[in-house]
Design an enzyme around this catalytic site. Structure first.
Site, short mmCIF file in Angstrom:
data_model
loop_
_atom_site.label_atom_id
_atom_site.label_comp_id
_atom_site.label_asym_id
_atom_site.label_seq_id
_atom_site.Cartn_x
_atom_site.Cartn_y
_atom_site.Cartn_z
N ASP A 1 -1.37 -0.64 17.90
CA ASP A 1 -0.85 0.27 16.89
C ASP A 1 -0.88 1.71 17.41
O ASP A 1 0.11 2.45 17.30
CB ASP A 1 -1.67 0.15 15.58
CG ASP A 1 -1.18 1.14 14.54
OD1 ASP A 1 -0.11 0.90 13.94
OD2 ASP A 1 -1.84 2.19 14.36
N THR B 1 0.84 -1.21 0.00
CA THR B 1 0.00 0.00 0.00
C THR B 1 0.87 1.26 0.00
O THR B 1 0.74 2.13 -0.87
CB THR B 1 -0.90 0.00 1.26
OG1 THR B 1 -1.68 -1.19 1.25
CG2 THR B 1 -1.81 1.21 1.29
N VAL C 1 3.49 7.97 12.57
CA VAL C 1 2.44 8.46 13.48
C VAL C 1 1.45 9.31 12.70
O VAL C 1 1.83 10.32 12.08
CB VAL C 1 3.04 9.28 14.65
CG1 VAL C 1 1.93 9.77 15.58
CG2 VAL C 1 4.07 8.47 15.42
N LYS D 1 5.93 2.01 12.99
CA LYS D 1 5.86 2.40 14.41
C LYS D 1 6.10 1.22 15.34
O LYS D 1 6.69 1.38 16.41
CB LYS D 1 4.53 3.08 14.74
CG LYS D 1 3.29 2.32 14.30
CD LYS D 1 2.88 2.67 12.90
CE LYS D 1 1.83 1.74 12.39
NZ LYS D 1 1.24 2.14 11.14
N LYS E 1 2.38 4.33 18.42
CA LYS E 1 2.49 5.74 18.01
C LYS E 1 2.59 6.66 19.23
O LYS E 1 3.36 7.63 19.23
CB LYS E 1 1.27 6.10 17.16
CG LYS E 1 1.21 5.35 15.83
CD LYS E 1 -0.17 5.47 15.20
CE LYS E 1 -0.24 4.74 13.87
NZ LYS E 1 -1.62 4.57 13.39
N GLY F 1 -6.98 -0.39 2.61
CA GLY F 1 -5.54 -0.27 2.83
C GLY F 1 -5.19 0.45 4.12
O GLY F 1 -4.07 0.93 4.29
N GLU G 1 -3.27 -2.73 9.48
CA GLU G 1 -1.95 -3.35 9.50
C GLU G 1 -2.04 -4.74 8.87
O GLU G 1 -3.13 -5.34 8.82
CB GLU G 1 -1.45 -3.49 10.94
CG GLU G 1 -1.23 -2.17 11.64
CD GLU G 1 -0.21 -1.31 10.91
OE1 GLU G 1 0.94 -1.72 10.77
OE2 GLU G 1 -0.58 -0.20 10.47
P1 NAP Z 1 1.64 -3.92 2.90
O1 NAP Z 1 0.62 -3.37 1.97
O2 NAP Z 1 1.35 -5.22 3.56
O3 NAP Z 1 3.02 -4.03 2.08
C1 NAP Z 1 4.13 -4.68 2.58
C2 NAP Z 1 5.16 -4.80 1.46
O4 NAP Z 1 6.36 -5.34 1.99
C3 NAP Z 1 4.76 -5.72 0.31
O5 NAP Z 1 5.23 -5.18 -0.90
C4 NAP Z 1 5.46 -7.04 0.60
O6 NAP Z 1 5.84 -7.74 -0.57
C5 NAP Z 1 6.74 -6.54 1.27
N1 NAP Z 1 7.26 -7.45 2.28
C6 NAP Z 1 6.68 -7.79 3.47
N2 NAP Z 1 7.50 -8.60 4.18
C7 NAP Z 1 8.60 -8.76 3.41
C8 NAP Z 1 9.80 -9.48 3.59
N3 NAP Z 1 10.03 -10.19 4.71
N4 NAP Z 1 10.75 -9.42 2.62
C9 NAP Z 1 10.53 -8.71 1.49
N5 NAP Z 1 9.40 -7.98 1.27
C10 NAP Z 1 8.46 -8.03 2.22
O7 NAP Z 1 1.97 -2.90 4.06
P2 NAP Z 1 1.69 -1.33 4.08
O8 NAP Z 1 0.28 -1.07 4.47
O9 NAP Z 1 2.26 -0.70 2.87
O10 NAP Z 1 2.55 -0.91 5.39
C11 NAP Z 1 3.95 -0.86 5.35
C12 NAP Z 1 4.47 -0.20 6.62
O11 NAP Z 1 3.94 1.12 6.72
C13 NAP Z 1 4.07 -0.89 7.92
O12 NAP Z 1 5.12 -0.75 8.84
C14 NAP Z 1 2.86 -0.11 8.40
O13 NAP Z 1 2.70 -0.14 9.79
C15 NAP Z 1 3.25 1.27 7.96
N6 NAP Z 1 2.13 2.19 7.74
C16 NAP Z 1 1.07 1.81 6.97
C17 NAP Z 1 0.03 2.70 6.77
C18 NAP Z 1 -1.17 2.35 5.94
O14 NAP Z 1 -2.11 3.16 5.91
N7 NAP Z 1 -1.20 1.22 5.26
C19 NAP Z 1 0.08 3.97 7.36
C20 NAP Z 1 1.20 4.32 8.14
C21 NAP Z 1 2.22 3.43 8.31
P3 NAP Z 1 4.75 -8.31 -1.62
O15 NAP Z 1 4.14 -7.08 -2.24
O16 NAP Z 1 5.53 -9.11 -2.59
O17 NAP Z 1 3.77 -9.09 -0.79
N1 HSE Z 2 -3.14 0.70 10.59
C1 HSE Z 2 -2.81 2.05 10.86
C2 HSE Z 2 -4.07 2.83 11.15
C3 HSE Z 2 -2.11 2.65 9.68
O1 HSE Z 2 -5.16 2.33 10.84
O2 HSE Z 2 -4.00 3.92 11.72
C4 HSE Z 2 -1.59 4.04 9.96
O3 HSE Z 2 -0.54 4.02 10.87
#
Ligand code: NAP
Ligand code: HSE
Length: 441
Positions: free
Chosen positions: A208, A16, A139, A112, A212, A194, A197
């Site tokens: 989560d 995402t 955060v 985080k 933060k 999206g 987590e």
């Molecule tokens: P996500 O959609 O699950 O994407 C994770 C990505 O990492 C995917 O591309 C996956 O590969 C790759 N991956 C996971 N484990 C791996 C490993 N061991 N080796 C190599 N590649 C690996 O997660 P996301 O929502 O983007 O979140 C990513 C981070 O940002 C997290 O720490 C989350 O807490 C943080 N975050 C997310 C949001 C949100 O709104 N989503 C907001 C703030 C912070 P594949 O694509 O091949 O599966």
């Molecule tokens: N899963 C987290 C949330 C993503 O819903 O706030 C942003 O950190």
């Protein structure tokens, strides 16, 4: 137009948020160059994924030869000058961030959990290697709260933060309230959008938001915080009854993070579902939106509001950090990240934190139940401000019913002692559910 040489980004994670970063750099890269003195230009020579064959929805084609499944290859690539960690979790992510710091490559992360659980080791390494970790996206998604606290509020003693800092749980509570969805359906929607987590348990069990809150408290008060010392409860126990009862009383239910510095320097830090007055500004924070109220001794009260999760808002924060890291590299500006500045500090034990409470008991409906519970509360000097037993119209003669008590302010420890005694009464069938009633400034 500025002239510049381009800096290479190693993007670990292309889900995402990672693909959002790709999109923003491809959409607005020229704008970033124009807006930065010296013309920061960023490109992505290497991307780490788990599955190279997955179809990626990005605004421009991703060359297959820049995808790798080997994180060491990404960190070691001489074309990679800044490492972005967006894979999540605390194991592989730790190895990637540590290796990048050891290679003196600045790190940008939105993770985080990693920084709250393993920040002590990583910030120590950041200090040792004189290489920063930037974490704006960790955060409150798209809200620039980290830079605000670190830079804009640097001249303030921060008295408190209170806020809604998990988009998924706020979205779920909103859909349960407004659309009458059940918990599972509302969570599934948040996952599709999206927001959640990879392990959505962290969203719904409060952790989560707690991760933060730990980062905000460490930024404001300078000392590392052991997650085991933080009082956390999540929204799993919120039932439609609680939401409708809160509404009747002029409240809304929100998952709230509260961080406060006491006069003696101890810090109160807790995350829990809370009743807040519907007239409070935080009550109008809906859906995926987050809001953080910050009280500084000089600035007074400020409120920061925006999208707390989701692809573009989160990637917006990652890109801001990338530009900050790039500026430091291009202008040899030195370490511009955060480092804890105190070795230790104290959290207020949760038993000593005081609020009013909403307590829901699952009781056997027979005469005398109210008196039995009220007697134990009185024995523990806890005042009652209201008692309610909503009748289920579909089952008016139910043997087991919910009974709600509203309690005056008392220390949490005093309440816990009373509740464990009440839990031993024959008429009480399960562990009582407690929400705080917060009076926010
Ligand atoms: P996500 O959609 O699950 O994407 C994770 C990505 O990492 C995917 O591309 C996956 O590969 C790759 N991956 C996971 N484990 C791996 C490993 N061991 N080796 C190599 N590649 C690996 O997660 P996301 O929502 O983007 O979140 C990513 C981070 O940002 C997290 O720490 C989350 O807490 C943080 N975050 C997310 C949001 C949100 O709104 N989503 C907001 C703030 C912070 P594949 O694509 O091949 O599966
Ligand atoms: N899963 C987290 C949330 C993503 O819903 O706030 C942003 O950190």
């Amino acid at each position: 137009m500025n002239s510049c040489s381009s800096l290479g980004i190693g993007l670990a994670g292309f889900g995402t948020v990672g693909s959002g970063v790709w999109n923003i750099l491809h959409r607005n890269g020229g704008l970033i160059t124009d807006r930065t003195v010296g013309g920061v230009s960023l490109h992505i020579p290497k991307i780490l994924v788990r599955d190279r064959s997955k179809v990626r929805a990005t605004i421009s084609e991703v060359p297959a030869d820049i995808l790798t499944t080997d994180w060491q290859e990404l960190v070691a690539d001489p074309a990679v000058e800044i490492v972005v960690e967006l894979i999540g979790g605390t194991t592989d992510a730790f190895e990637i961030v540590a290796a990048a710091l050891r290679a003196k490559k600045p790190v940008v992360t939105g993770n985080k959990a990693l920084l709250a659980e393993r920040g002590v080791e990583l910030f120590a390494l950041s200090r040792e290697m004189d290489t920063p970790i930037h974490f704006e996206a960790a955060v409150a998604g798209g809200i620039p709260i980290i830079r605000t606290v670190q830079d804009s509020f640097i001249g303030n003693r921060i008295h408190s933060f209170s806020g809604i800092i998990n988009g998924t749980s706020n979205y779920i509570l909103g859909r349960m309230t407004d659309a009458g969805l059940d918990f599972a359906a509302a969570l599934a929607e948040a996952q599709d959008l999206g927001y959640a987590e990879a392990d959505p348990a962290l969203d719904v069990n409060g952790w989560d938001a707690a991760h933060k809150a730990i980062l905000l408290a460490t930024l404001a008060y300078g000392f590392p915080i052991n997650p085991a010392d933080v009082h956390v409860s999540g929204i799993e126990q919120v039932k439609p009854t609680d939401i409708s009862f809160a509404k009747e009383l002029g409240y809304v239910v929100k998952l709230l993070a509260v961080i406060r510095e006491k006069a003696d320097g101890q810090v109160e830090l807790r995350v829990q579902p809370s009743f807040i007055a519907k007239t409070n500004i935080l009550a109008s924070v809906h859906g995926v939106f987050n809001a953080v109220a910050v009280h500084g001794d000089a600035a007074g009260e400020s409120l920061f509001y925006g999208r707390g999760a989701g692809q573009d808002p989160t990637a917006s924060s990652v890109v801001a950090d990338l530009v900050e890291a790039a500026r430091s590299l291009q202008h040899a500006a030195g370490h511009r990240g955060f480092l804890p500045y105190k070795e230790s500090g104290k959290l207020v034990p949760v038993s000593e934190t005081s609020t009013a409470y909403y307590v829901r008991f699952d009781v056997t409906d027979r005469p005398g139940v109210v008196a039995e519970i009220a007697k134990v509360l009185a024995d523990h000097r806890i005042g009652i401000s209201g008692i309610h037993s909503p009748v289920d119209p579909a089952n008016p003669d139910a043997e087991f019913v919910d009974m709600v008590f509203l309690l005056h302010t008392c220390p949490f420890g005093q309440l816990q002692t009373a509740l464990s005694e009440i839990g031993g009464l024959d008429c009480v069938n399960s562990v009582p559910v407690v929400f705080r009633i917060e009076s926010l400034g």
